[in-house]
Design a protein around this motif. Structure first.
Motif, short mmCIF file in Angstrom:
data_model
loop_
_atom_site.label_atom_id
_atom_site.label_comp_id
_atom_site.label_asym_id
_atom_site.label_seq_id
_atom_site.Cartn_x
_atom_site.Cartn_y
_atom_site.Cartn_z
N PHE A 153 0.86 -1.17 0.00
CA PHE A 153 0.00 0.00 0.00
C PHE A 153 0.90 1.23 0.00
CE2 PHE A 153 -2.35 -3.36 2.14
CZ PHE A 153 -3.60 -3.31 1.52
N ALA A 154 0.70 2.15 -0.93
CA ALA A 154 1.47 3.39 -1.00
C ALA A 154 0.51 4.56 -0.82
CB ALA A 154 2.20 3.49 -2.34
N THR A 155 0.82 5.45 0.11
CA THR A 155 -0.10 6.54 0.39
C THR A 155 0.60 7.77 0.96
OG1 THR A 155 -2.10 7.16 1.62
CG2 THR A 155 -0.60 5.64 2.71
N THR A 156 0.00 8.91 0.73
CA THR A 156 0.48 10.15 1.35
C THR A 156 -0.23 10.39 2.67
OG1 THR A 156 -1.15 11.40 0.07
CG2 THR A 156 1.09 11.26 -0.84
N GLU A 157 -1.31 9.66 2.92
CA GLU A 157 -2.11 9.86 4.13
C GLU A 157 -2.39 8.52 4.82
OE1 GLU A 157 -5.36 12.71 3.62
OE2 GLU A 157 -4.59 13.05 1.59
N PRO A 158 -1.43 7.98 5.55
CA PRO A 158 -1.62 6.66 6.16
C PRO A 158 -2.74 6.61 7.19
CG PRO A 158 0.37 7.69 6.98
CD PRO A 158 -0.13 8.54 5.87
N ASP A 159 -3.06 7.75 7.78
CA ASP A 159 -4.14 7.78 8.77
C ASP A 159 -5.51 7.54 8.15
OD1 ASP A 159 -3.37 10.35 7.68
OD2 ASP A 159 -5.02 11.21 8.86
N LYS A 160 -5.63 7.67 6.83
CA LYS A 160 -6.90 7.41 6.15
C LYS A 160 -7.04 5.97 5.69
CE LYS A 160 -7.93 12.07 4.62
NZ LYS A 160 -8.21 12.93 3.46
N VAL A 161 -5.99 5.18 5.87
CA VAL A 161 -6.07 3.75 5.57
C VAL A 161 -6.77 3.08 6.74
CG1 VAL A 161 -4.73 1.64 5.18
CG2 VAL A 161 -3.99 3.79 4.16
N LEU A 162 -7.72 2.22 6.45
CA LEU A 162 -8.50 1.55 7.48
C LEU A 162 -7.56 0.99 8.56
CD1 LEU A 162 -11.56 0.84 7.86
CD2 LEU A 162 -11.01 -1.39 6.95
N PRO A 163 -7.80 1.30 9.83
CA PRO A 163 -6.88 0.87 10.91
C PRO A 163 -6.64 -0.65 10.94
CG PRO A 163 -8.41 2.49 11.77
CD PRO A 163 -8.85 2.17 10.36
N THR A 164 -7.65 -1.44 10.62
CA THR A 164 -7.43 -2.90 10.62
C THR A 164 -6.49 -3.33 9.49
OG1 THR A 164 -9.54 -3.11 9.46
CG2 THR A 164 -9.54 -3.58 11.82
N ILE A 165 -6.51 -2.62 8.38
CA ILE A 165 -5.57 -2.89 7.29
C ILE A 165 -4.19 -2.42 7.72
CG2 ILE A 165 -4.88 -2.26 4.93
CD1 ILE A 165 -7.24 -4.05 4.73
N ARG A 166 -4.12 -1.20 8.23
CA ARG A 166 -2.84 -0.62 8.65
C ARG A 166 -2.14 -1.50 9.69
NH1 ARG A 166 -4.70 4.60 9.83
NH2 ARG A 166 -4.72 4.06 12.04
N SER A 167 -2.90 -2.09 10.59
CA SER A 167 -2.31 -2.91 11.64
C SER A 167 -1.74 -4.22 11.11
CB SER A 167 -3.34 -3.21 12.74
OG SER A 167 -4.34 -4.08 12.25
N ARG A 168 -2.12 -4.62 9.89
CA ARG A 168 -1.62 -5.87 9.29
C ARG A 168 -0.39 -5.65 8.42
NH1 ARG A 168 -5.95 -6.24 12.05
NH2 ARG A 168 -7.12 -8.20 12.12
N THR A 169 0.03 -4.39 8.28
CA THR A 169 1.15 -4.10 7.38
C THR A 169 2.44 -3.89 8.15
OG1 THR A 169 0.71 -1.73 7.44
CG2 THR A 169 -0.37 -2.99 5.70
N HIS A 170 3.54 -3.97 7.43
CA HIS A 170 4.86 -3.74 8.01
C HIS A 170 5.33 -2.39 7.54
CE1 HIS A 170 8.78 -4.77 9.60
NE2 HIS A 170 9.32 -4.36 8.46
#
Length: 170
Positions: A153-170
């Motif tokens: 996932f590439a983004t300029t706004e990581p806080d807008k990525v669903l928290p459950t998705i964000r928590s599964r990433t490195h």
């Protein structure tokens, strides 16, 4: 025209000013510690998408996973800047394709084994633009992916990525 639009690095060594990203990725690749999902974030033009493409190239090189792709195998040539691409590396521009139907289509294709590479890599650019329904469509496969699948996932706004998705990433 901006320099990042003209020049795309082909290896982690060519990425300038992002050693805090490229060095840990290189070490992980060299030691075989491959994660199933990555989140690249930062300001526009810092190399998120380029780094994602280099990571895909490094993962699928015949000598890999390696921090230094050979540049000569079919996968390296296809995934090089200006290359034709491969069926095994899919890039989704979420700014224009971030809806639930697009992510469901991506999810369905993700279960298929790679056609000619080691990994099937899904690069989701502008990930913050994926709708909540779109993220929910991806959630199960991001939580429990097949062995051959890697998300970036590439983004300029990581806080807008669903928290459950964000928590599964490195």
């Amino acid at each position: 025209m901006a320099l990042y639009r003209k020049y795309r690095p082909a290896s982690f060594a060519e990425v300038v000013g992002q050693e805090h990203v490229t060095e840990p990725l290189s070490v992980a690749l060299s030691s075989g510690r491959i994660n199933h999902a990555y989140l690249f974030s930062g300001p526009r033009g810092c190399g998120k998408t380029s780094s994602a493409r280099i990571l895909a190239r490094s993962l699928n090189c015949v000598q890999g996973p390696t921090a230094t792709p050979c540049g000569e195998c079919d996968s390296c040539v296809a995934l090089a800047p200006g290359g034709t691409g491969t069926l095994d590396v899919t890039e989704l521009d979420a700014a224009s394709h971030g809806g639930v139907d697009d992510t469901r289509d991506l999810r369905e294709r993700a279960f298929f084994a790679p056609a000619s590479s080691r990994y099937r890599v899904l690069i989701i650019d502008e990930a913050h633009m994926v709708t909540n329904a779109g993220f929910n469509a991806l959630l199960k496969i991001v939580e429990e992916p097949p062995e051959h699948l890697i998300f970036i996932f590439a983004t300029t706004e990581p806080d807008k990525v669903l928290p459950t998705i964000r928590s599964r990433t490195h």
